[in-house]
Scaffold this motif. Structure first.
Motif, PDB file in Angstrom:
ATOM      1  N   LYS A  13     -53.428 -40.127 136.596  1.00  0.00           N
ATOM      2  CA  LYS A  13     -52.829 -41.778 136.870  1.00  0.00           C
ATOM      3  C   LYS A  13     -53.849 -42.750 136.556  1.00  0.00           C
TER       4      LYS A  13
ATOM      5  N   LEU B  66     -55.256 -49.765 133.267  1.00  0.00           N
ATOM      6  CA  LEU B  66     -53.899 -49.948 132.640  1.00  0.00           C
ATOM      7  C   LEU B  66     -54.034 -51.479 131.585  1.00  0.00           C
TER       8      LEU B  66
ATOM      9  N   ASP C 168     -38.432 -40.001 129.183  1.00  0.00           N
ATOM     10  CA  ASP C 168     -39.854 -40.175 128.940  1.00  0.00           C
ATOM     11  C   ASP C 168     -40.434 -39.354 127.903  1.00  0.00           C
TER      12      ASP C 168
ATOM     13  N   TYR D  96     -43.359 -51.051 127.308  1.00  0.00           N
ATOM     14  CA  TYR D  96     -43.447 -50.357 128.315  1.00  0.00           C
ATOM     15  C   TYR D  96     -44.724 -50.868 129.292  1.00  0.00           C
TER      16      TYR D  96
ATOM     17  N   GLU E 253     -45.094 -52.726 132.922  1.00  0.00           N
ATOM     18  CA  GLU E 253     -45.957 -52.054 133.857  1.00  0.00           C
ATOM     19  C   GLU E 253     -46.931 -53.217 134.457  1.00  0.00           C
TER      20      GLU E 253
ATOM     21  N   LYS F 231     -47.583 -55.025 138.256  1.00  0.00           N
ATOM     22  CA  LYS F 231     -48.854 -54.888 138.923  1.00  0.00           C
ATOM     23  C   LYS F 231     -49.772 -55.719 139.058  1.00  0.00           C
TER      24      LYS F 231
ATOM     25  N   TYR G  84     -51.138 -60.029 132.950  1.00  0.00           N
ATOM     26  CA  TYR G  84     -49.769 -59.843 132.071  1.00  0.00           C
ATOM     27  C   TYR G  84     -49.820 -61.019 131.180  1.00  0.00           C
TER      28      TYR G  84
ATOM     29  N   SER H  73     -45.928 -47.455 141.579  1.00  0.00           N
ATOM     30  CA  SER H  73     -45.064 -46.978 140.709  1.00  0.00           C
ATOM     31  C   SER H  73     -45.558 -46.732 139.192  1.00  0.00           C
ATOM     32  N   TYR H  74     -44.969 -45.574 138.605  1.00  0.00           N
ATOM     33  CA  TYR H  74     -45.533 -45.258 137.367  1.00  0.00           C
ATOM     34  C   TYR H  74     -44.453 -44.815 136.480  1.00  0.00           C
ATOM     35  N   GLN H  75     -44.553 -45.187 135.146  1.00  0.00           N
ATOM     36  CA  GLN H  75     -43.711 -44.713 134.067  1.00  0.00           C
ATOM     37  C   GLN H  75     -44.642 -43.336 133.355  1.00  0.00           C
TER      38      GLN H  75
ATOM     39  N   VAL I 203     -46.330 -44.226 130.175  1.00  0.00           N
ATOM     40  CA  VAL I 203     -47.499 -44.872 130.287  1.00  0.00           C
ATOM     41  C   VAL I 203     -48.574 -44.089 130.606  1.00  0.00           C
TER      42      VAL I 203
END
Length: 363
Positions: free
Chosen positions: A129, A135, A243, A272, A276, A280, A285, A337-339, A342
């Motif tokens: 992760k 990220l 996914d 995606y 995320e 976060k 962003y 939370s994680y996809q 990603v």
């Protein structure tokens, strides 16, 4: 008196369904005997048969199944007062048998793939992760890459379903030289029969397990279609989870020699990643969003307007719900939370960066 064969059928169907259900608890066995054993043959055969028809026969079969169920429900409701005692047992048993048969067929023709080990393991992609800083690094990489591909793009063609099938097959054949996971024969990519309904529901494409067809919503903007076609073909290859199909679709489209496929794959993954980051770290962003080329932002706007056109009420509700979510949680809840897609993109990026650094050091 209740027919004994009906009880016997129920007993047999329950036994088969139970065995299939229990088999799903052994991922390594599912992988060996089903996903890479029996499934490739049955899926290839289904695609071969379905490809003989120029339209999506799965849509017709599912429509007939739904109509049949509705008819039986209405018929049962009308006859409910005149039912005999034995009918009160026979009818529920018939309904049970019907759904047991559907379950068994679904699991045999595709559904057991939900129990196979993650495709990321087979492709040897890490599962480590990321933190917010990492990220954002990933976000910057995909922003730069997507911008760069957009500048190289001349014109996005108005794809037909045959164009998408031939180009996507070529992309998969290229990847199959690296790993047999991508092996794809008897191609069968279809346009859905009613794109308006599918667009209203908010679906880009879907896989029809009973017929082996990968179905495309051809109303989509053309720059989205290459990636979606590769994603749906991934489902045909036995990749059940979304996914994981995203991962296979991305790897295939992004490694295609076709520039439009590369852009489509990176554009979709950027969505995606930005989602995320927005959840976060809204400040990061905004910075990343401001780095995007006007041409890329125009594509985001085109896609947004497309979905607003077909399901504007739901689109507006989801947008408002997301903003509400950020405000209620001070833009911090959801930090853990994680996809999966990603996570895999981060591990691919990290692995490639380390390999590049190692090569530079040796030189």
């Amino acid at each position: 008196m209740i027919s004994r064969p009906l009880f016997y059928k129920s007993f047999i169907f329950i036994g088969l369904a139970s065995l299939i259900f229990l088999f799903g608890f052994f991922p390594s066995l599912v992988q060996k005997y089903y996903s890479t054993g029996f499934y490739p043959y049955i899926s290839s055969a289904l695609r071969f048969i379905s490809a003989l028809f120029p339209f999506a026969i799965g849509d017709i079969i599912y429509a007939l199944l739904i109509c049949s169920v509705l008819y039986k429900i209405i018929r049962f409701y009308k006859r409910r007062k005149s039912l005999k005692k034995q009918d009160r047992i026979i009818i529920p048993l018939q309904i049970l048998n019907f759904f047991l048969i559907l379950y068994i067929v679904f699991k045999i023709v595709w559904g057991l793939n939900y129990s196979r080990p993650s495709i990321s393991e087979e492709l040897e992609i890490g599962n480590e992760k990321y933190n917010i800083k990492e990220l954002v690094i990933l976000g910057n990489y995909f922003v730069d890459k997507t911008n760069s591909l957009k500048l190289k793009q001349v014109k996005v063609p108005a794809y037909t379903i045959k164009d998408l099938e031939s180009k996507s097959v070529a992309a998969y054949l290229l990847m199959a030289k690296r790993n047999k996971v991508f092996s794809y024969d008897n191609p069968c990519l279809k346009a859905v029969l009613n794109s308006w309904i599918i667009s209203k529901i908010g679906i880009e494409g879907y896989y029809a397990p009973l017929t082996g067809e990968a179905n495309m919503n051809m109303n989509l903007p053309d720059f989205v279609k290459p990636y979606v076609s590769c994603h749906e073909i991934a489902h045909q290859l036995g990749i059940a989870y979304e996914d994981e199909a995203n991962l296979l679709g991305y790897l295939t489209a992004s490694n295609s020699p076709d520039l439009n496929y590369q852009y489509s794959a990176n554009y979709e993954m950027l969505r995606y990643i930005l989602f995320e980051i927005r959840m976060k770290s809204p400040d990061d962003y905004k910075l990343l969003h401001d780095k995007l080329l006007p041409q890329v932002l125009a594509d985001f706007k085109t896609e947004k307007e497309f979905w607003r056109k077909y399901n504007g009420d739901m689109f507006g509700y989801m947008d408002a719900a997301f903003d509400r979510f950020l405000k209620l949680n001070n833009q911090k809840k959801g930090i853990d939370s994680y996809q999966d897609i990603v996570i895999w993109l981060w591990n691919i990026y990290k692995s490639e960066s380390q390999a590049s650094e190692s090569l530079t050091t040796r030189r």
